[in-house]
Design an enzyme around this catalytic site. Structure first.
Site, PDB file in Angstrom:
ATOM      1  CB  ALA A  30      -2.642 -39.952 -27.982  1.00  0.00           C
ATOM      2  CD  GLU A  43      -7.431 -37.699 -22.026  1.00  0.00           C
ATOM      3  OE1 GLU A  43      -7.797 -36.793 -21.267  1.00  0.00           O
ATOM      4  OE2 GLU A  43      -6.607 -37.520 -22.941  1.00  0.00           O
ATOM      5  CD  GLU A  61      -3.073 -40.076 -24.469  1.00  0.00           C
ATOM      6  OE1 GLU A  61      -4.232 -39.862 -24.048  1.00  0.00           O
ATOM      7  OE2 GLU A  61      -2.226 -39.184 -24.577  1.00  0.00           O
TER       8      GLU A  61
END
Length: 830
Positions: free
Chosen positions: A265, A267, A299
């Site tokens: 992922a 952020e 995140e």
């Protein structure tokens, strides 16, 4: 119209260049206009207006477009010849400046810049921007470094039926036109855009608008997962607000699950991007959901660690990643229904331990990255797992009150700006910490691992000892709980101690059979169990139920195998005897995977691999048989049962949904697991094509790529090899899957000619790949199973030549693992 700069080398920003530019410039505003109205075209229009002050007469702006249409500085044209190698040189700067850069930018297929994905399920086009580390200039002109934050405004033209998201609320200004104004200043590396016919679920928590977004073909799966996603997100917000004393400052909070994403992922404030495999197409276990929850919490922690307060330069990246890794696990464990410290210990810490014992190891903090590209190589298990483990030790050292008080000061003092490690140290010192410089020097600025061991002592005592790398005295304080394990598997905490280099005696009850120096898996160190340690482990391990002790012991087993201290055959005996009684699904998954990949793979003589894999298969079968029907543990065992099976008839039956263990049913992902193994053994293209006809998703395309690469024929290998070493339009995920499938165990003779070709041809891929994709393909395709002196020599010869940095890092680490396996084979093969 200028010559396309993308055909020229792009130098990575050096630290001295960044410092000079930051000292001279302040960016007051950035306006980005994007024309995405023809998403099928090879390029898109990008126009950026940058307003900035300058105390220097000249500088440069980063622009990695395909074409430079025009650039004007303070109303005057900039000579097109000033665009060289991804930079536009700017001269005759004034105290106040306006720069307008207009050009054509290329859509990417490697997960960086503005990535384009066409969903094979319905033909729809999806875009997302990944700006991290050198990628922002691939979609807009900018001063690309973390300490030149600015306020942004985006204007986007796109097909009117699309959803458009970014770092601020998206406002429809008219058909096919949107504006986005992030509420706070941003660094370039976390500026994003998400655009396409995404399906969405929205909610609200504590005044924060929440959005969850996926490709339309995953709409049903998102709706099935939405309640869990909302719950974890809400619990994480509440937890961080309470801990940090500073509310989330970036307005709305969108989480977009996007295709072909390289990382887990990213952020981006207000619009976090995730890989879309977190929206499960098949049955997911509790441990997998816990892993997703931990990524969500990680995140979100970045919204404070990295986004609110940002490092000045990349050698302080631990201020982002180590903290987010620690806080994400802490948040999940404390605030959600997902305990995750066992997963951290057995999976994340081992990842970090491998990195910390490699020649490419580096300190947690102060890595000395001279440029941004070098910093990218330090985003590894040290920056994440080791840093988080060290932070657990710091909390034990400071106490939670001092730790959190210092962070609150840090967030308040440096909000929306940049800070250094020294400034964080000062905040903790103000909160009451003492001798942090000494602690930081020992833990954060020194690489490699200490070893904790046990020595028998007189009269029912034992001494716990710590040594530094190379056997020297360690300066690191280790706060640990020493534990004893009885013959029946019961764990008895003996003493809480701080090891500072001297042996610490502990009283050991007569019932104890094994002393564990770190009984709660609290520190960062290699662990051993004394001169008779492995026989003691063998005596008690099958009866141990304490998860922390199981984590410590199994990590020690893997580490000792890598160090050629423990015969892999003995390690397989330990695993085989103990794993059927382990209740934890994540432990079963990781240990079974390690047994198959190392003990029956690269650490096994070729002529013994089939027999060892059969033992792993039987072990997986015992796990399945000993698990409740329909349980996560049963599913974990069955996945490994499939991957290790050589029974073609049974695999065919499973692929058709027949003869499955009670409690299990085929779904899309489990079907592909069976088909991949079946085709790997048989080369049956028919079953592959029939499965693809039933499943036209992006995930299916990735599975199919891995399956094609694993087919046991010369033609299949030649076809797959071209994808690995020649340019193509195939998606990055399909190339990664091809790399994963190319060198499976059992095909050593077939793939042997490609071992040498890997080392002679992989360097050439730098001509058409870059960044994440360049290194990742090399790492996934590395021929680890060819563990012998000849392969070691090939790797050494390749490393003696010129290589792009991402390739060099992967080959250095791959060679280290190859040498370790080769040493073990030479020592223990009988």
């Amino acid at each position: 119209m200028s010559t396309p700069s993308s055909t020229r080398p792009h130098p990575s920003l050096r630290r001295d260049e960044a410092e000079a530019r930051a000292a001279a410039l302040a960016v007051t505003a950035v306006e980005v206009e994007l024309d995405l109205t023809d998403p099928g075209a090879p390029t898109f229009g990008s126009r950026t207006t940058l307003r900035f002050t300058s105390s220097a007469p000249e500088t440069f702006v980063d622009f990695r477009g395909e074409e430079l249409g025009s650039a004007t500085l303070n109303g005057r044209p900039v000579d097109a010849d000033r665009w060289q190698a991804g930079r536009i040189a700017l001269v005759d700067l004034q105290p106040e400046n306006t720069l307008v850069v207009e050009g054509r930018m290329a859509y990417s297929s490697d997960g960086e810049g503005l990535h384009r994905h066409v969903d094979p399920a319905d033909g729809s086009t999806y875009l997302y921007a990944m700006s991290f580390l050198d990628a922002a200039p691939r979609w807009f002109a900018c001063f690309d470094q973390p300490d030149l934050k600015a306020r942004y405004r985006f204007t986007v033209a796109a097909p009117p039926e699309w959803t458009v998201l970014g770092n601020g609320p998206s406002v429809a200004e008219g058909p096919g036109r949107w504006s986005l104004v992030p509420p706070q200043p941003l660094s370039t590396y976390f500026v994003t855009l998400v655009a396409g016919p995404y399906a969405s679920v929205t909610a609200e928590h504590d005044g924060i608008r929440l959005g969850f977004h996926v490709r339309a073909s995953l709409r049903a799966e998102l709706e099935a997962e939405a309640a869990d996603l909302v719950e974890v997100t809400a619990q994480s917000f509440d937890h961080y607000h309470q801990l940090f004393g500073v509310r989330y400052p970036f307005g709305e909070y969108h989480q977009a699950f996007v295709p072909d994403f390289n990382a887990g992922a990213m952020e981006n404030p207000g619009c976090v991007t995730f890989r879309d495999s977190f929206i499960y197409r098949g049955r997911a276990t509790q441990a997998e959901r816990a892993g997703r929850a931990c990524v969500i919490a990680h995140e979100m922690a970045h919204q404070w660690f990295g986004d609110l307060v940002t490092m000045r330069w990349w050698d302080d990246l631990w201020l982002n990643e180590s903290f987010a890794e620690y806080m994400g696990h802490r948040c999940c464990d404390d605030a959600t229904r997902y305990p995750v410290w066992t997963e951290f210990g057995i999976r994340r810490k081992d990842w970090g331990a491998v990195a910390d014992q490699s020649p490419s190891t580096h300190p947690v903090a102060g890595t000395g990255a001279v440029d941004a590209a070098a910093a990218l190589q330090d985003f590894d298990g040290i920056s994440y797992a080791k840093g988080a483990a060290v932070l657990r030790q710091l909390v034990a050292y400071l106490g939670d009150d001092v730790f959190l008080a210092g962070l609150r000061t840090y967030f308040t003092r440096y909000a929306f700006g940049n800070a250094t490690f020294a400034e964080l140290i000062a905040c903790w010192t103000e909160a009451g910490a003492v001798d942090l410089d000494g602690w930081a020097a020992a833990w954060l600025r020194t690489a490699r691992m200490d070893t904790l061991d046990v020595r028998p002592g007189p009269g029912g005592t034992a001494a716990v000892v710590v040594t530094g790398p190379g056997g020297v005295r360690s300066p690191r304080p280790h706060a640990v709980t020493v534990a004893a394990v009885g013959a029946g598997g019961a764990v008895d905490p003996l003493a809480d101690v701080v090891l500072r280099g001297d042996a610490v005696p502990v009283d050991v009850p007569a019932s104890a059979r094994l002393v564990v120096p770190d009984g709660t898996d609290a520190t960062w160190a290699k662990v051993r169990f004394g001169p008779d340690g492995w026989s003691d482990v063998a005596a008690v391990l099958p009866a141990v139920e304490d998860e922390a002790v199981l984590v410590v012991v199994h990590n020690a087993v893997r580490d000792a195998v890598r160090d050629a201290e423990l015969d892999p055959a003995v390690a397989l005996d330990l695993v085989t005897a103990s794993l059927p009684g382990v209740p934890s699904e994540v432990l079963v998954t990781v240990v079974l995977g390690s047994a198959a990949g190392a003990l029956a793979g690269s650490y096994s003589p070729v002529d013994q691999r089939a027999a060892r894999l059969a033992r792993v298969h039987n072990l997986a079968g015992a796990v399945v048989a000993g698990s409740p029907a329909g349980s996560d543990r049963q599913l974990a065992g069955f996945r490994r049962l499939v991957a290790s099976s050589v029974d073609v008839d049974l695999l065919r039956a499973w692929s058709e949904g027949r003869d499955l263990p009670a409690g299990l049913a085929l779904d899309s992902e489990l079907t592909w697991a069976v088909v991949e193994r079946l085709v790997q053994l048989t080369g049956d293209d028919g079953v592959l094509q029939r499965t693809l006809a039933r499943d036209s998703s992006s995930s299916a395309a990735v599975h199919a790529a891995r399956t094609r690469a694993a087919r046991p024929t010369e033609a299949a290998k030649a076809e797959a090899w071209r994808l690995l070493v020649e340019p193509s339009d195939v998606s990055a995920y399909e190339v990664y899957a091809t790399a994963e499938g190319f060198f499976p165990a059992g095909q050593e003779e077939l793939t042997q000619p490609y071992v040498e070709r890997f080392f002679t041809e992989i360097g050439g891929t730098a001509a058409f790949r870059r960044g994440w994709a360049l290194g990742r393909v090399a790492g996934l395709a590395f021929p680890h199973l060819a563990a012998d002196a000849a392969t070691v020599a090939l790797a050494e010869r390749t490393l003696a030549g010129e290589l792009a940095d991402p390739l060099r890092r992967e080959l250095v680490d791959g060679l280290d693992q190859l040498r370790r396996a080769t040493t073990s084979l030479e020592r223990f093969t009988r």
